[in-house]
Write a protein that holds these residues in place. Structure first.
Motif, PDB file in Angstrom:
ATOM      1  N   GLU A   1      -1.997   5.452  -3.001  1.00 18.42           N
ATOM      2  CA  GLU A   1      -3.265   4.743  -2.804  1.00 18.42           C
ATOM      3  C   GLU A   1      -4.074   5.290  -1.629  1.00 18.42           C
ATOM      4  N   GLN A   2      -3.369   5.833  -0.644  1.00 18.63           N
ATOM      5  CA  GLN A   2      -4.031   6.455   0.508  1.00 18.63           C
ATOM      6  C   GLN A   2      -3.280   7.741   0.839  1.00 18.63           C
ATOM      7  N   VAL A   3      -4.017   8.834   0.997  1.00 16.84           N
ATOM      8  CA  VAL A   3      -3.346  10.109   1.270  1.00 16.84           C
ATOM      9  C   VAL A   3      -4.134  10.893   2.315  1.00 16.84           C
ATOM     10  N   ILE A   4      -3.395  11.483   3.246  1.00 15.45           N
ATOM     11  CA  ILE A   4      -3.977  12.348   4.280  1.00 15.45           C
ATOM     12  C   ILE A   4      -3.517  13.773   4.009  1.00 15.45           C
ATOM     13  N   TYR A   5      -4.457  14.699   4.015  1.00 17.66           N
ATOM     14  CA  TYR A   5      -4.114  16.118   3.965  1.00 17.66           C
ATOM     15  C   TYR A   5      -4.150  16.674   5.380  1.00 17.66           C
ATOM     16  N   PHE A   6      -3.116  17.433   5.765  1.00 20.31           N
ATOM     17  CA  PHE A   6      -3.078  18.174   7.018  1.00 20.31           C
ATOM     18  C   PHE A   6      -2.836  19.647   6.708  1.00 20.31           C
TER      19      PHE A   6
ATOM     20  N   MET B   1       0.845  -1.190   0.000  1.00 19.97           N
ATOM     21  CA  MET B   1       0.000   0.000   0.000  1.00 19.97           C
ATOM     22  C   MET B   1       0.883   1.244   0.000  1.00 19.97           C
ATOM     23  N   ILE B   2       0.731   2.085  -1.028  1.00 22.10           N
ATOM     24  CA  ILE B   2       1.508   3.324  -1.108  1.00 22.10           C
ATOM     25  C   ILE B   2       0.743   4.422  -0.368  1.00 22.10           C
ATOM     26  N   ARG B   3       1.310   4.892   0.743  1.00 21.16           N
ATOM     27  CA  ARG B   3       0.659   5.881   1.599  1.00 21.16           C
ATOM     28  C   ARG B   3       1.441   7.185   1.585  1.00 21.16           C
ATOM     29  N   ALA B   4       0.730   8.286   1.815  1.00 18.46           N
ATOM     30  CA  ALA B   4       1.405   9.594   1.839  1.00 18.46           C
ATOM     31  C   ALA B   4       0.569  10.578   2.640  1.00 18.46           C
ATOM     32  N   ALA B   5       1.204  11.667   3.008  1.00 15.67           N
ATOM     33  CA  ALA B   5       0.523  12.815   3.601  1.00 15.67           C
ATOM     34  C   ALA B   5       0.959  14.052   2.829  1.00 15.67           C
ATOM     35  N   CYS B   6       0.208  15.131   2.988  1.00 19.76           N
ATOM     36  CA  CYS B   6       0.515  16.341   2.221  1.00 19.76           C
ATOM     37  C   CYS B   6      -0.019  17.575   2.923  1.00 19.76           C
ATOM     38  N   THR B   7       0.457  18.723   2.469  1.00 22.82           N
ATOM     39  CA  THR B   7      -0.066  20.007   2.918  1.00 22.82           C
ATOM     40  C   THR B   7       0.094  21.009   1.792  1.00 22.82           C
ATOM     41  N   ILE B   8      -0.421  22.227   2.012  1.00 22.28           N
ATOM     42  CA  ILE B   8      -0.392  23.289   0.998  1.00 22.28           C
ATOM     43  C   ILE B   8       0.045  24.589   1.666  1.00 22.28           C
ATOM     44  N   VAL B   9       1.010  25.288   1.060  1.00 24.48           N
ATOM     45  CA  VAL B   9       1.478  26.557   1.622  1.00 24.48           C
ATOM     46  C   VAL B   9       1.885  27.509   0.515  1.00 24.48           C
ATOM     47  N   SER B  10       1.932  28.790   0.858  1.00 18.33           N
ATOM     48  CA  SER B  10       2.707  29.767   0.108  1.00 18.33           C
ATOM     49  C   SER B  10       4.029  29.949   0.862  1.00 18.33           C
ATOM     50  N   LEU B  11       4.945  30.747   0.328  1.00 16.83           N
ATOM     51  CA  LEU B  11       6.279  30.836   0.918  1.00 16.83           C
ATOM     52  C   LEU B  11       6.254  31.291   2.374  1.00 16.83           C
ATOM     53  N   ASN B  12       5.283  32.127   2.745  1.00 18.47           N
ATOM     54  CA  ASN B  12       5.240  32.631   4.112  1.00 18.47           C
ATOM     55  C   ASN B  12       4.941  31.546   5.141  1.00 18.47           C
TER      56      ASN B  12
ATOM     57  N   PRO C   1       1.605   8.242  16.152  1.00 15.40           N
ATOM     58  CA  PRO C   1       1.313   7.632  14.855  1.00 15.40           C
ATOM     59  C   PRO C   1      -0.154   7.767  14.451  1.00 15.40           C
ATOM     60  N   VAL C   2      -0.382   7.921  13.142  1.00 14.07           N
ATOM     61  CA  VAL C   2      -1.747   8.017  12.612  1.00 14.07           C
ATOM     62  C   VAL C   2      -2.049   6.823  11.708  1.00 14.07           C
ATOM     63  N   ASP C   3      -1.463   5.663  12.056  1.00 11.67           N
ATOM     64  CA  ASP C   3      -1.730   4.443  11.285  1.00 11.67           C
ATOM     65  C   ASP C   3      -3.215   4.113  11.264  1.00 11.67           C
ATOM     66  N   PHE C   4      -3.912   4.432  12.348  1.00  9.88           N
ATOM     67  CA  PHE C   4      -5.338   4.103  12.417  1.00  9.88           C
ATOM     68  C   PHE C   4      -6.142   4.854  11.354  1.00  9.88           C
ATOM     69  N   VAL C   5      -5.645   6.020  10.927  1.00 13.57           N
ATOM     70  CA  VAL C   5      -6.332   6.736   9.848  1.00 13.57           C
ATOM     71  C   VAL C   5      -6.156   5.975   8.535  1.00 13.57           C
ATOM     72  N   PHE C   6      -4.933   5.551   8.263  1.00 12.43           N
ATOM     73  CA  PHE C   6      -4.700   4.760   7.051  1.00 12.43           C
ATOM     74  C   PHE C   6      -5.500   3.457   7.092  1.00 12.43           C
ATOM     75  N   GLU C   7      -5.582   2.845   8.274  1.00  6.59           N
ATOM     76  CA  GLU C   7      -6.359   1.608   8.399  1.00  6.59           C
ATOM     77  C   GLU C   7      -7.837   1.857   8.119  1.00  6.59           C
ATOM     78  N   THR C   8      -8.336   3.010   8.522  1.00  5.09           N
ATOM     79  CA  THR C   8      -9.726   3.370   8.240  1.00  5.09           C
ATOM     80  C   THR C   8      -9.956   3.482   6.740  1.00  5.09           C
ATOM     81  N   LEU C   9      -8.925   3.922   6.025  1.00  7.65           N
ATOM     82  CA  LEU C   9      -9.031   4.049   4.571  1.00  7.65           C
ATOM     83  C   LEU C   9      -9.039   2.694   3.862  1.00  7.65           C
ATOM     84  N   ASN C  10      -8.719   1.627   4.570  1.00 10.50           N
ATOM     85  CA  ASN C  10      -8.806   0.301   3.956  1.00 10.50           C
ATOM     86  C   ASN C  10     -10.244  -0.065   3.616  1.00 10.50           C
TER      87      ASN C  10
END
Length: 405
Positions: A95-100, A1-12, A109-118
């Motif tokens: 395959e599974q991605v969390i945005y913060f 399972m390919i897992r990832a997290a992400c966020t969004i910002v400007s330079l500031n 750990p937030v493994d339980f979030v990825f497990e919920t996505l199963n």
């Protein structure tokens, strides 16, 4: 399972992204972390120095991006490209991605979030799980802002999640304005409809998730054996420092007065730790580069009124680049006296107004005069009209209709 997290910002907000990324990778070293930059890289920026994988907003392939980047301010643009980023990562093989949100710290750990996505395609967190009896007005604010906090969302690569992201993306890119009085609040308010419209939606009611000022009435945090615990029951998964002041002080958030570090002293160490992390990740030397989509190409500031006027006249300017100082929109805006050397509207809100301020007293005096001249019925009609045009996008009739050449 390919897992990832992400966020969004400007330079500031890049130091926030670094802090979040490091905290996520501390517990999930084998997963990837992506940062979407809603800005342009400054000269000399070395991506190889970062722990995250960088994605540039102009690489998302958003149709008519210049138009969208102009009609939305920095907050609106950062939030409304969220579904497009999630779609892009899923299309790249994640395959599974969390945005913060960038102002979040992962504390366990937030493994339980990825497990919920199963077994679910979409995972959401409500702002709170019980009434705030000491501040009922806070619930009224949630009715304006949204039931769910979009500082967190998790999706998996399923057909239903794809259908949801397409639906959400279209609304974000067309009507993602910060206009609570119009029923709109960037990307977040739309999510109220998701449990009604889509299947495979899980409402995550883990009290260690998305802890923030809006749910502190129901969550007591303490440190036991070097681990942060909520209500002596569950680990603190992630804390959302929305509205934090990096310079210290006792305020928990600029958005609330209900709690502070005096009334909630158990939070002092957590806030001090987070502020130190921000400093170590460069918050004191944050880039002085200007926001790439905040100025015309001649260097002149784009203010909120110009963005709203452009939004109200998309049918007239859809085919032109609004950032061009020698273009038809700039000339039209100049004829209508829409220029301004500053854009301070974001600094003002209901907490900022002082009844004793001379400017406030002057406006109130004009309103009293209008009441006496118009009478109660016509005055009330006038107030309804002013409420409508308080949304700057609804002021199209105030501007010149001189044809665009």
């Amino acid at each position: 399972m390919i897992r990832a997290a992400c966020t969004i910002v400007s330079l500031n907000y890049l130091p926030y992204a670094r802090t979040l990324c490091a905290s996520f990778l501390e517990f999930h070293p084998n997963d990837k972390f992506y940062v979407l930059l809603v800005d342009r890289l400054p000269t000399g920026f070395d991506v190889s120095d970062e722990k995250f994988e960088l994605v540039l907003v102009e690489d998302l392939g958003i149709s008519h991006f210049e138009s969208i980047a102009f009609k939305y301010d920095i907050l609106e643009l950062n939030t409304n490209v969220k579904p497009t980023l999630l779609k892009t990562l899923l299309a790249r093989g994640v395959e599974q991605v969390i945005y913060f949100d960038p102002d979040i710290l992962i504390c366990s750990p937030v493994d339980f979030v990825f497990e919920t996505l199963n077994t679910n395609g979409i995972v959401l967190t409500p702002h709170c799980l019980s009434p705030n009896e000491d501040s009922p007005s806070g619930e009224a604010i949630l009715l304006m802002s949204g039931v769910f906090n979009l500082g967190f969302i998790a999706v998996s690569r399923t057909a239903e999640a794809g259908r949801f992201l397409n639906w959400w993306e279209h609304r974000c890119l067309t009507l993602g304005y910060e206009e609570r009085w119009s029923g709109l609040f960037v990307d977040q308010k739309w999510i109220n409809l998701v449990p009604c419209y889509f299947e495979s939606v899980h409402l995550l009611k883990h009290k260690g998730c998305n802890v923030a000022y809006w749910n502190l009435h129901e969550r007591k945090i303490e440190k036991l054996q070097q681990c942060w615990i909520v209500n002596r029951d569950v680990p603190l998964a992630f804390f959302h420092f929305s509205g934090i002041s990096v310079d210290g002080g006792t305020r928990i958030s600029k958005y609330t007065d209900q709690f502070d570090l005096i009334s909630r002293p158990e939070l002092a160490d957590l806030f001090a730790e987070y502020r130190e992390l921000l400093v170590s990740n460069g918050i004191r030397s944050v880039s002085q580069d200007r926001y790439a989509f905040g100025y015309f190409d001649n260097g002149e500031l784009i203010n909120k009124l110009q963005r709203a006027a452009y939004s109200a006249n998309l049918d007239r300017f859809a085919s032109v680049n609004p950032f061009e100082a020698n273009g038809p929109f700039y000339e039209w805006a100049k004829r209508n006296h829409l220029q301004g050397s500053q854009d301070s509207v974001g600094k003002y809100g209901r907490r900022m107004y002082d009844r004793s301020d001379s400017k406030v007293r002057f406006v109130n005096a004009l309103m009293r005069l209008a009441l006496r001249l118009l009478g109660a019925d016509r005055y009330t009609i006038l107030m309804k009209y002013l409420a409508y045009v308080s949304s700057l996008r609804n002021q199209r009739d105030l501007f010149s209709d001189t044809p665009v050449r």
